[in-house]
Scaffold this motif. Structure first.
Motif, PDB file in Angstrom:
ATOM      1  N   THR A   1       0.875  -1.230   0.043  1.00 12.08           N
ATOM      2  CA  THR A   1      -0.328   0.285   0.269  1.00 12.08           C
ATOM      3  C   THR A   1       0.554   1.458  -0.130  1.00 12.08           C
ATOM      4  O   THR A   1       2.437   1.022   0.577  1.00 12.08           O
ATOM      5  N   HIS A   2       0.763   2.651  -0.871  1.00 13.43           N
ATOM      6  CA  HIS A   2       1.136   3.171  -0.933  1.00 13.43           C
ATOM      7  C   HIS A   2       0.668   4.430  -1.384  1.00 13.43           C
ATOM      8  O   HIS A   2       0.386   5.439  -2.497  1.00 13.43           O
ATOM      9  N   ASN A   3      -0.661   5.289   0.055  1.00 16.47           N
ATOM     10  CA  ASN A   3      -0.550   7.062   0.028  1.00 16.47           C
ATOM     11  C   ASN A   3      -0.331   7.607   0.878  1.00 16.47           C
ATOM     12  O   ASN A   3      -1.024   7.525   1.700  1.00 16.47           O
ATOM     13  N   LEU A   4       0.695   8.080   0.437  1.00 20.46           N
ATOM     14  CA  LEU A   4       1.368   9.179   1.339  1.00 20.46           C
ATOM     15  C   LEU A   4       0.278  10.531   1.749  1.00 20.46           C
ATOM     16  O   LEU A   4       0.598  10.786   3.047  1.00 20.46           O
TER      17      LEU A   4
ATOM     18  N   ALA B   1      -0.525   3.545   7.077  1.00 20.73           N
ATOM     19  CA  ALA B   1      -0.921   3.725   6.040  1.00 20.73           C
ATOM     20  C   ALA B   1      -0.429   3.069   5.063  1.00 20.73           C
ATOM     21  O   ALA B   1      -0.403   2.250   3.730  1.00 20.73           O
ATOM     22  N   PHE B   2       0.921   2.118   5.523  1.00 19.76           N
ATOM     23  CA  PHE B   2       1.902   1.495   4.268  1.00 19.76           C
ATOM     24  C   PHE B   2       1.918  -0.193   5.517  1.00 19.76           C
ATOM     25  O   PHE B   2       2.137  -0.540   6.700  1.00 19.76           O
ATOM     26  N   SER B   3       1.811  -0.954   4.289  1.00 18.41           N
ATOM     27  CA  SER B   3       1.535  -2.443   4.894  1.00 18.41           C
ATOM     28  C   SER B   3       3.078  -2.597   4.322  1.00 18.41           C
ATOM     29  O   SER B   3       3.818  -2.355   3.485  1.00 18.41           O
ATOM     30  N   MET B   4       3.932  -3.523   4.739  1.00 12.70           N
ATOM     31  CA  MET B   4       5.096  -3.845   5.021  1.00 12.70           C
ATOM     32  C   MET B   4       5.193  -5.550   4.233  1.00 12.70           C
ATOM     33  O   MET B   4       6.408  -5.475   4.484  1.00 12.70           O
ATOM     34  N   ALA B   5       4.300  -5.723   3.902  1.00 14.17           N
ATOM     35  CA  ALA B   5       3.925  -7.597   3.516  1.00 14.17           C
ATOM     36  C   ALA B   5       5.281  -7.402   2.099  1.00 14.17           C
ATOM     37  O   ALA B   5       6.157  -6.498   1.515  1.00 14.17           O
ATOM     38  N   ALA B   6       5.850  -8.906   2.721  1.00  6.74           N
ATOM     39  CA  ALA B   6       6.530  -9.411   0.888  1.00  6.74           C
ATOM     40  C   ALA B   6       6.076 -10.484   0.963  1.00  6.74           C
ATOM     41  O   ALA B   6       5.785 -11.380   2.418  1.00  6.74           O
TER      42      ALA B   6
ATOM     43  N   LEU C   1      -5.382   1.805   8.913  1.00  9.96           N
ATOM     44  CA  LEU C   1      -6.427   2.122   8.857  1.00  9.96           C
ATOM     45  C   LEU C   1      -6.824   1.269   8.198  1.00  9.96           C
ATOM     46  O   LEU C   1      -6.583   0.146   7.501  1.00  9.96           O
ATOM     47  N   ASP C   2      -8.732   1.245   7.844  1.00 11.38           N
ATOM     48  CA  ASP C   2      -9.798  -0.193   7.883  1.00 11.38           C
ATOM     49  C   ASP C   2      -9.128  -0.451   6.255  1.00 11.38           C
ATOM     50  O   ASP C   2      -9.165  -1.377   6.389  1.00 11.38           O
ATOM     51  N   TRP C   3      -9.216   0.742   5.072  1.00 11.85           N
ATOM     52  CA  TRP C   3      -9.450   0.586   4.225  1.00 11.85           C
ATOM     53  C   TRP C   3      -7.972   0.051   4.061  1.00 11.85           C
ATOM     54  O   TRP C   3      -7.499  -0.991   2.294  1.00 11.85           O
ATOM     55  N   VAL C   4      -7.218  -0.070   4.621  1.00 15.26           N
ATOM     56  CA  VAL C   4      -5.773  -0.764   4.458  1.00 15.26           C
ATOM     57  C   VAL C   4      -5.326  -1.344   4.726  1.00 15.26           C
ATOM     58  O   VAL C   4      -4.783  -2.556   3.692  1.00 15.26           O
ATOM     59  N   GLN C   5      -5.925  -1.882   5.349  1.00  8.65           N
ATOM     60  CA  GLN C   5      -5.908  -3.680   6.099  1.00  8.65           C
ATOM     61  C   GLN C   5      -6.973  -4.233   5.118  1.00  8.65           C
ATOM     62  O   GLN C   5      -6.502  -5.065   5.020  1.00  8.65           O
ATOM     63  N   GLU C   6      -7.727  -3.545   4.637  1.00  7.68           N
ATOM     64  CA  GLU C   6      -8.460  -4.192   3.505  1.00  7.68           C
ATOM     65  C   GLU C   6      -8.517  -4.715   2.233  1.00  7.68           C
ATOM     66  O   GLU C   6      -8.331  -5.435   1.761  1.00  7.68           O
TER      67      GLU C   6
ATOM     68  N   ARG D   1      -8.774  -3.079 -10.948  1.00  5.97           N
ATOM     69  CA  ARG D   1     -10.619  -3.113 -11.068  1.00  5.97           C
ATOM     70  C   ARG D   1     -10.691  -4.139  -9.619  1.00  5.97           C
ATOM     71  O   ARG D   1     -12.339  -3.854  -9.489  1.00  5.97           O
ATOM     72  N   LEU D   2     -10.487  -4.831  -9.683  1.00  4.61           N
ATOM     73  CA  LEU D   2     -11.327  -6.046  -8.101  1.00  4.61           C
ATOM     74  C   LEU D   2     -10.840  -5.747  -7.343  1.00  4.61           C
ATOM     75  O   LEU D   2     -11.630  -5.957  -6.160  1.00  4.61           O
ATOM     76  N   ALA D   3      -9.916  -5.242  -6.337  1.00  5.66           N
ATOM     77  CA  ALA D   3      -9.304  -5.095  -4.906  1.00  5.66           C
ATOM     78  C   ALA D   3     -10.054  -4.349  -4.420  1.00  5.66           C
ATOM     79  O   ALA D   3     -10.582  -3.007  -5.639  1.00  5.66           O
ATOM     80  N   PRO D   4     -10.564  -4.161  -3.584  1.00  2.00           N
ATOM     81  CA  PRO D   4     -11.279  -3.209  -2.636  1.00  2.00           C
ATOM     82  C   PRO D   4     -10.292  -2.047  -2.541  1.00  2.00           C
ATOM     83  O   PRO D   4      -9.327  -2.179  -2.097  1.00  2.00           O
ATOM     84  N   TYR D   5     -10.514  -0.259  -2.718  1.00  3.21           N
ATOM     85  CA  TYR D   5     -10.050   0.465  -2.188  1.00  3.21           C
ATOM     86  C   TYR D   5      -8.515   0.540  -3.279  1.00  3.21           C
ATOM     87  O   TYR D   5      -7.663   1.146  -2.789  1.00  3.21           O
ATOM     88  N   ALA D   6      -9.066   0.262  -4.307  1.00  4.00           N
ATOM     89  CA  ALA D   6      -7.537  -0.018  -4.509  1.00  4.00           C
ATOM     90  C   ALA D   6      -6.684   1.473  -5.327  1.00  4.00           C
ATOM     91  O   ALA D   6      -5.560   1.402  -5.051  1.00  4.00           O
ATOM     92  N   SER D   7      -7.720   2.641  -5.732  1.00 10.32           N
ATOM     93  CA  SER D   7      -7.501   3.833  -6.164  1.00 10.32           C
ATOM     94  C   SER D   7      -6.844   4.006  -4.714  1.00 10.32           C
ATOM     95  O   SER D   7      -5.840   4.986  -5.162  1.00 10.32           O
TER      96      SER D   7
END
Length: 263
Positions: free
Chosen positions: A167-170, A251-256, A182-187, A209-215
């Motif tokens: 995720t990356h929304n500054l 706001a940042f998922s640090m997933a790998a 944030l909830d929309w980051v986790q989702e 097109r398919l992921a929740p809260y993509a934009s």
């Protein structure tokens, strides 16, 4: 030929990653134990954009401080790994065979998407490194095809490391590093994890097109595009495995993730 390395995607977060403690730093410091030592590293960073894509042929890539406003301690760090120009030629050849144009940059150094995770994972800087740009105006499918073209490198001892952010929304950035995500980051983060676990690659490629809260999580694509290079480089019958999960700055998922061919 050697046993192929996986292709890896990591979320590099803020530039001050090397001087912070915590889960992500601990994960990156232990990452090298999960597979054999590479002969070379190719980093695909969200912070180098070009059209067409480019690969660096620098013999001694400089440490690029492409940020401002951080602790002076961060600017004292450097990553003095040598480059590997012959790998750049190999990359241009592989991409050309797939009809993907790629130019060589003779001097490009390592931006923070490359050196900040590497200084934790391979602090000795004893593995040659080069960097590949993304073409951020092109789509995930294109970057998946780039990864597919580069897949033979995994069989040659090259670690393909995509560096960006799940995720990356500054605009949603919280100055508190440990802020509740944030909830929309986790989702969105959980959708990515589930889609990779299920191997639903068409869905992943069509995430916008398919992921929740993509934009909302990605106002622009550039921080997720290295994920698709890593996915494509995983090879035929690719399987994905999550290596790490945590959050930073709300706001940042640090997933790998790791990608490699299944049986």
């Amino acid at each position: 030929m050697i046993n192929p390395l996986p292709a890896i995607f990591i979320s590099h977060g803020a530039p001050d990653l090397p001087i912070r403690g915590g889960e992500v730093s601990d994960f990156l410091r232990s990452l090298h134990r999960q597979f054999p030592k590479p002969k070379a590293i190719l980093v695909v960073s969200a912070h180098w954009h070009s059209d067409p894509i480019m690969v660096s042929a620098a013999k001694f890539p400089k440490t690029i401080y492409d940020f401002s406003g951080f602790s002076e301690q961060l600017y004292q760090l450097s990553y003095p790994a040598r480059g590997i120009p012959e790998l750049s030629d190999r990359i241009v050849d592989l991409l050309g065979r797939s009809g993907i144009p790629c130019n060589i940059h003779p001097t490009r150094g390592l931006d923070h998407g490359a050196w900040t995770p590497l200084i934790l994972t391979y602090p000795e800087a004893d593995i040659p490194v080069t960097q590949l740009s993304i073409e951020y105006q092109n789509d995930p499918l294109y970057h998946w095809q780039v990864g597919q073209a580069l897949e033979p490198l995994r069989h040659e001892g090259v670690l393909i490391l995509g560096s960006g952010g799940i995720t990356h929304n500054l605009y949603a950035f919280n100055v508190n590093y440990d802020a509740t995500p944030l909830d929309w980051v986790q989702e969105f983060d959980m959708w990515i994890a589930k889609t990779i676990a299920e191997g639903s690659w068409d869905d992943l490629i069509n995430y916008r097109r398919l992921a929740p809260y993509a934009s909302k999580n990605h106002p622009t694509d550039e921080h997720l595009l290295p994920l698709f290079v890593a996915l494509g480089a995983g090879g035929a019958n690719v399987k994905g495995m999550q290596l790490h999960s945590s959050y930073a700055f709300g706001a940042f998922s640090m997933a790998a993730y790791a990608f490699a061919s299944g049986t």
